[in-house]
Design a protein around this motif. Sequence first.
Motif, mmCIF file in Angstrom:
data_model
loop_
_atom_site.group_PDB
_atom_site.id
_atom_site.type_symbol
_atom_site.label_atom_id
_atom_site.label_comp_id
_atom_site.label_asym_id
_atom_site.label_seq_id
_atom_site.Cartn_x
_atom_site.Cartn_y
_atom_site.Cartn_z
ATOM 1 N N ARG A 5 -5.105 9.501 -28.020
ATOM 2 C CA ARG A 5 -5.289 9.470 -26.566
ATOM 3 C C ARG A 5 -4.155 8.700 -25.895
ATOM 4 O O ARG A 5 -3.650 9.110 -24.851
ATOM 5 C CB ARG A 5 -6.637 8.852 -26.217
ATOM 6 C CG ARG A 5 -7.797 9.783 -26.487
ATOM 7 C CD ARG A 5 -9.107 9.185 -25.989
ATOM 8 N NE ARG A 5 -10.189 10.095 -26.238
ATOM 9 C CZ ARG A 5 -11.140 9.894 -27.147
ATOM 10 N NH1 ARG A 5 -11.145 8.802 -27.880
ATOM 11 N NH2 ARG A 5 -12.096 10.778 -27.321
ATOM 12 N N ARG A 9 -1.474 10.230 -23.246
ATOM 13 C CA ARG A 9 -1.212 9.644 -21.918
ATOM 14 C C ARG A 9 0.283 9.391 -21.716
ATOM 15 O O ARG A 9 0.808 9.592 -20.622
ATOM 16 C CB ARG A 9 -1.972 8.334 -21.736
ATOM 17 C CG ARG A 9 -3.388 8.490 -21.272
ATOM 18 C CD ARG A 9 -3.984 7.169 -20.818
ATOM 19 N NE ARG A 9 -3.955 6.134 -21.839
ATOM 20 C CZ ARG A 9 -4.868 5.976 -22.792
ATOM 21 N NH1 ARG A 9 -5.894 6.780 -22.850
ATOM 22 N NH2 ARG A 9 -4.763 5.021 -23.678
ATOM 23 N N ASP A 22 -7.302 19.980 -28.430
ATOM 24 C CA ASP A 22 -7.924 20.707 -27.320
ATOM 25 C C ASP A 22 -8.913 21.746 -27.853
ATOM 26 O O ASP A 22 -9.995 21.922 -27.287
ATOM 27 C CB ASP A 22 -6.878 21.395 -26.451
ATOM 28 C CG ASP A 22 -6.181 20.442 -25.491
ATOM 29 O OD1 ASP A 22 -6.731 19.352 -25.222
ATOM 30 O OD2 ASP A 22 -5.087 20.800 -25.016
ATOM 31 N N GLY A 25 -12.140 20.457 -28.485
ATOM 32 C CA GLY A 25 -12.880 20.013 -27.302
ATOM 33 C C GLY A 25 -12.777 18.525 -27.054
ATOM 34 O O GLY A 25 -13.676 17.925 -26.459
ATOM 35 N N ILE A 26 -11.692 17.912 -27.490
ATOM 36 C CA ILE A 26 -11.515 16.472 -27.321
ATOM 37 C C ILE A 26 -11.489 16.117 -25.837
ATOM 38 O O ILE A 26 -10.824 16.769 -25.039
ATOM 39 C CB ILE A 26 -10.196 16.013 -27.997
ATOM 40 C CG1 ILE A 26 -10.281 16.202 -29.513
ATOM 41 C CG2 ILE A 26 -9.851 14.570 -27.648
ATOM 42 C CD1 ILE A 26 -11.409 15.460 -30.190
ATOM 43 N N ASP A 27 -12.222 15.074 -25.481
ATOM 44 C CA ASP A 27 -12.208 14.542 -24.115
ATOM 45 C C ASP A 27 -11.080 13.523 -24.047
ATOM 46 O O ASP A 27 -11.128 12.487 -24.710
ATOM 47 C CB ASP A 27 -13.549 13.878 -23.809
ATOM 48 C CG ASP A 27 -13.613 13.290 -22.415
ATOM 49 O OD1 ASP A 27 -12.654 13.452 -21.643
ATOM 50 O OD2 ASP A 27 -14.637 12.674 -22.098
ATOM 51 N N TRP A 28 -10.050 13.828 -23.283
ATOM 52 C CA TRP A 28 -8.886 12.945 -23.204
ATOM 53 C C TRP A 28 -9.164 11.710 -22.368
ATOM 54 O O TRP A 28 -8.368 10.780 -22.359
ATOM 55 C CB TRP A 28 -7.689 13.711 -22.656
ATOM 56 C CG TRP A 28 -7.209 14.763 -23.604
ATOM 57 C CD1 TRP A 28 -7.329 16.113 -23.452
ATOM 58 C CD2 TRP A 28 -6.562 14.569 -24.859
ATOM 59 N NE1 TRP A 28 -6.803 16.760 -24.542
ATOM 60 C CE2 TRP A 28 -6.317 15.831 -25.419
ATOM 61 C CE3 TRP A 28 -6.172 13.435 -25.575
ATOM 62 C CZ2 TRP A 28 -5.694 15.990 -26.651
ATOM 63 C CZ3 TRP A 28 -5.550 13.607 -26.805
ATOM 64 C CH2 TRP A 28 -5.312 14.866 -27.328
ATOM 65 N N THR A 29 -10.262 11.677 -21.635
ATOM 66 C CA THR A 29 -10.601 10.514 -20.809
ATOM 67 C C THR A 29 -11.966 9.981 -21.205
ATOM 68 O O THR A 29 -12.930 10.100 -20.458
ATOM 69 C CB THR A 29 -10.597 10.881 -19.320
ATOM 70 O OG1 THR A 29 -11.489 11.981 -19.122
ATOM 71 C CG2 THR A 29 -9.218 11.254 -18.835
ATOM 72 N N PRO A 30 -12.081 9.392 -22.394
ATOM 73 C CA PRO A 30 -13.383 8.901 -22.830
ATOM 74 C C PRO A 30 -13.843 7.733 -21.972
ATOM 75 O O PRO A 30 -13.034 7.069 -21.333
ATOM 76 C CB PRO A 30 -13.131 8.438 -24.253
ATOM 77 C CG PRO A 30 -11.722 7.978 -24.221
ATOM 78 C CD PRO A 30 -11.028 8.966 -23.292
ATOM 79 N N ARG A 32 -15.420 7.685 -19.236
ATOM 80 C CA ARG A 32 -15.799 8.082 -17.880
ATOM 81 C C ARG A 32 -17.172 8.733 -17.889
ATOM 82 O O ARG A 32 -17.944 8.542 -16.981
ATOM 83 C CB ARG A 32 -14.765 9.018 -17.286
ATOM 84 C CG ARG A 32 -13.463 8.337 -17.016
ATOM 85 C CD ARG A 32 -12.434 9.288 -16.500
ATOM 86 N NE ARG A 32 -11.148 8.625 -16.488
ATOM 87 C CZ ARG A 32 -10.349 8.614 -15.460
ATOM 88 N NH1 ARG A 32 -10.678 9.244 -14.368
ATOM 89 N NH2 ARG A 32 -9.198 7.990 -15.518
ATOM 90 N N GLY A 33 -17.447 9.507 -18.929
ATOM 91 C CA GLY A 33 -18.760 10.126 -19.029
ATOM 92 C C GLY A 33 -19.861 9.084 -19.137
ATOM 93 O O GLY A 33 -20.898 9.189 -18.496
ATOM 94 N N ASN A 36 -20.547 7.391 -15.838
ATOM 95 C CA ASN A 36 -21.411 8.202 -14.989
ATOM 96 C C ASN A 36 -22.861 8.071 -15.405
ATOM 97 O O ASN A 36 -23.760 8.018 -14.568
ATOM 98 C CB ASN A 36 -20.986 9.668 -15.023
ATOM 99 C CG ASN A 36 -19.661 9.898 -14.348
ATOM 100 O OD1 ASN A 36 -19.214 9.095 -13.546
ATOM 101 N ND2 ASN A 36 -19.023 10.992 -14.689
#
Length: 52
Positions: A5, A9, A22, A25-30, A32-33, A36
């Motif tokens: 990551r 960046r 990708d 399905g990697i979340d590049w902005t861990p 944040r979920g 929320n």
Amino acid sequence: MSRQRSAHRRGTLAPDRVSALDELGIDWTPGRGMANVRTERAWQNRLADARQ
């Protein structure tokens, strides 16, 4: 995963590796979920308190 990551960046992660991650399905902005989820949970708790 944090090194990938960070490299992503910085723009230093090889394009083939970006593509492979990708596809997974990697979340590049861990995080944040989860932020929320915490915000929603806190809102629901405060709403429940107000109803009492």
